[in-house]
Design an enzyme around this catalytic site. Structure first.
Site, PDB file in Angstrom:
ATOM      1  CD  GLU A 195      -2.815  -1.290   2.403  1.00 40.55           C
ATOM      2  OE1 GLU A 195      -2.760  -0.359   3.244  1.00 40.55           O
ATOM      3  OE2 GLU A 195      -3.616  -2.231   2.486  1.00 40.55           O
TER       4      GLU A 195
ATOM      5  CD  GLU B 213      -2.476  -7.079   3.597  1.00 37.05           C
ATOM      6  OE1 GLU B 213      -3.219  -6.459   4.397  1.00 37.05           O
ATOM      7  OE2 GLU B 213      -1.294  -6.757   3.376  1.00 37.05           O
TER       8      GLU B 213
END
Length: 498
Positions: free
Chosen positions: A119, A266
Site C-alpha cells: 500500500e 489481503e
C-alpha cells in the site's frame, strides 16, 4: 532450431499456462510481529496440516524460504516498504535483492510472485515516484536470471485509492495518483502480471455507518430482494467483496486497460476488538472467513468478470500481538501459535469444505405467514425450486402447512444454488440445520436417503480446482497424463534432434 524443437517448447509453454489457470485458491498471510513466533519449520508443518497451498510473506525471510523448500507451496515474497526506496534508485540493488532473496532459493522453493511494498501510495506517498522504477528493476533482474516467466512482480493497493467504490460501475482511482497508477497498470499488462488488492469489507462496513447490512460485509449471500444492485449495469451484488473487486476492475477499465486479473492479497476479519469495536467478534470472523473460502470455491469472478476467479489470501495466520494500534489490529489471526484454530474454520479449498449434503435449509418455526408465503412463492417461481413434491397427492404435501411447504421449497433452492451464491434467508424466515427434515416417503433434497428428485452432490475442491470427483478434474487428469507421457517420449529422442 528445427520445427520439432519449436513444437516442444510450445508444448511446455502450454503446460505452464494450463496449470497456472487451473482454478482458484485460498492463501494465507504470515506476519511476524508475534510473541513466541513458532520456528520456520513448525510454521511450515502447520501450513501442511491445514493443506494450504499458497502463502504470502511480508518479507523474504531466509529461514522461511529454506523451510518451504521442496513443499510445493507457492510463495509470494515481499520487498518491505523500507526497501522500496533503495531498489527504486538502483538497478544493481534490485539485482542483488533478486539474487539474494529469489534466485538463491528457486526452484526448490516455489516462489511465484514478488510483492513490491505494501500500500505504498497511501502509506508512504513520498515513495510513489520510485515505486514503478523499483518494479521495473526487479523485473529486469528476473529476466537476467531467466526467472521472469515463473515469477510475477506487482504491488498491493488498499481500497483507499478508490474514493467511491459504490456503485462499482462508477468507481475510479483517486486522480492524485493518475500518472503512477497508469504506469503500474502498463507494467502489469506488459509483464502479464496481476493487480494486487487489499480488500477489507470489515473496514468498509465500519466506515459506512450502517449503510450496508452486516451480512453483506460478512459475505453471507443475500436473498435476491436484499442484494445490492448497480443501477448502471443492473448487476446484483450479494456480498461486499465481489463489489470491491468489481469496483477495482471498473477503475482499471477507466484507464483503458483490460485483462489484468485481480488477486486479493489481503482480506479477513478481526475476531476480537476494543469497546468501540463491537463488530470485531469471533462469530463474525468465523462467518467471514468461512464464507470467503466458500466464495472462492465457486471458481468464478465478480459479476463484471465472471470468467476470472477470485483468488484470495486471508489476513492472517497468527495474531500479531505486537502490532500497534487498536485492539482489533492484534487479533486477525485464524490460528494460535500452537496450530489450533481460533474458531471453527478449515483453511483449504479442499475436501475439508463443509459437506452441504448434510446441511438443510428450513422455514423458521412461528414465522410471519405473509413473509413465509412470499418466500414460498418466490422459491417455487423465480427461485426455480422443484415444488412438485408438495403438491396435493405427492409425498411431501402432508402436513399441509405453510411452514412445511416452505421448508421443502427453501431447501430445494438452497441445495441447488448455494454453490453459486444462493443463501438460506428468504426475508429472514429461513435457517439452516444439520438435522435431516425428511419424513416417511418425503425426502428433502440433500438427504442421504433421498428417493424423490435429484440427490444433491456438492463438488469437492482440491488445492487448485475441482477434485477427482468432477468432470473438470477428469479432463485435467487426462491432459496431465497425455502431456507428461508426450514430454517423456520427446525427451528420449531429444538428443537426436540436430
Amino acid at each position: 532450431m528445427t520445427n520439432f524443437k519449436i513444437w516442444i517448447q510450445a508444448l511446455i509453454l502450454f503446460c505452464g499456462v494450463f496449470f497456472n489457470s487451473a482454478g482458484a485458491f485460498i492463501g494465507i498471510n504470515i506476519g511476524t510481529e508475534v510473541s513466541n513466533l513458532p520456528s520456520a519449520a513448525d510454521i511450515v508443518a502447520i501450513l501442511k496440516a491445514q493443506k494450504l497451498t499458497h502463502v504470502r510473506l511480508f518479507d523474504a525471510d531466509s529461514h522461511m524460504l529454506n523451510a518451504l523448500s521442496n513443499t510445493g507451496i507457492e510463495v509470494m515474497v515481499s520487498v518491505t516498504n523500507e526497501e522500496v526506496l533503495g531498489l527504486g534508485e538502483s538497478a544493481s540493488a534490485a539485482a542483488a535483492w533478486i539474487n539474494k532473496n529469489v534466485a538463491a532459493y528457486v526452484p526448490s522453493t516455489n516462489i511465484t510472485a514478488i510483492s513490491v511494498g505494501s500500500e505504498v501510495l497511501t502509506s508512504i506517498p513520498n515513495a510513489a515516484p520510485i515505486l514503478v522504477p523499483a518494479m521495473n528493476y526487479l523485473y529486469k533482474a528476473l529476466v537476467a536470471s531467466n526467472l521472469n516467466h515463473l515469477i510475477k512482480v506487482s504491488t498491493p493497493h488498499s481500497m483507499d485509492i478508490i474514493p467511491r467504490a459504490f456503485p462499482p460501475s462508477t468507481a475510479t482511482f483517486n486522480t492524485t495518483w493518475n500518472s503512477t497508477i497508469f504506469l503500474i497498470l502498463q507494467f502489469l499488462k506488459n509483464t502479464n502480471s496481476f493487480y494486487m488488492l487489499n480488500a477489507y469489507p470489515y473496514y468498509e462496513y465500519v466506515k459506512s455507518g450502517g449503510i450496508f447490512p452486516l451480512d453483506y460485509a460478512l459475505l453471507q449471500p443475500l436473498s435476491s430482494v436484499k442484494q445490492i444492485v448497480d443501477p448502471n449495469t443492473l448487476f446484483r451484488y450479494d456480498n461486499m467483496l465481489d463489489a470491491l473487486v468489481d469496483a477495482t476492475y471498473y477503475s482499471i477499465a477507466a484507464f483503458n486497460f483490460s485483462r489484468i486479473p485481480i488477486v486479493v492479497t489481503e482480506t479477513g476479519w478481526p475476531w476480537f476488538g476494543g469497546a468501540n469495536e463491537p463488530d470485531a467478534t469471533a462469530q463474525n470472523a468465523e462467518a467471514y472467513n468461512n464464507n470467503l473460502i466458500r466464495r472462492v470455491s465457486n471458481d468464478s469472478g465478480p459479476p463484471s468478470q465472471q470468467a476470472i476467479p477470485i483468488n484470495a489470501y486471508i489476513y492472517e495466520l497468527f495474531n500479531e500481538d505486537q502490532r500497534p494500534g487498536p485492539v482489533s489490529e492484534k487479533n486477525w489471526g485464524v490460528l494460535f501459535t500452537n496450530g489450533t484454530t481460533v474458531y471453527d474454520i478449515s483453511l483449504s479449498v479442499s475436501d475439508d469444505l463443509p459437506n452441504f449434503s448434510s446441511v438443510f435449509c428450513i422455514a423458521k418455526p412461528g414465522g410471519d405467514e405473509r413473509l413465509l408465503r412470499d418466500g414460498l412463492n418466490w422459491a417455487c417461481g423465480a427461485g426455480r425450486s422443484d415444488c412438485r413434491a408438495i403438491q396435493q397427492g405427492q409425498p411431501c404435501y402432508f402436513p399441509d402447512t405453510l411452514q412445511n411447504h416452505a421448508s421443502y421449497a427453501y431447501n430445494d433452492y438452497y441445495q441447488k444454488k448455494w454453490n453459486s451464491g444462493g443463501t438460506c434467508d428468504f426475508g429472514g424466515t429461513a435457517t439452516t440445520t444439520t438435522v435431516d427434515p425428511s419424513y416417511g416417503s418425503c425426502r428433502f433434497t440433500g438427504s442421504s436417503n433421498a428417493s424423490t428428485g435429484a440427490v444433491f452432490q456438492p463438488p469437492a475442491f482440491g488445492p487448485i480446482g475441482p477434485s477427482s470427483g468432477s468432470s473438470k478434474n477428469l479432463v485435467h487428469s487426462v491432459l496431465v497424463v497425455v502431456m507428461i507421457s508426450t514430454l517423456f517420449l520427446l525427451n528420449m529422442n531429444l538428443r537426436n534432434i540436430p
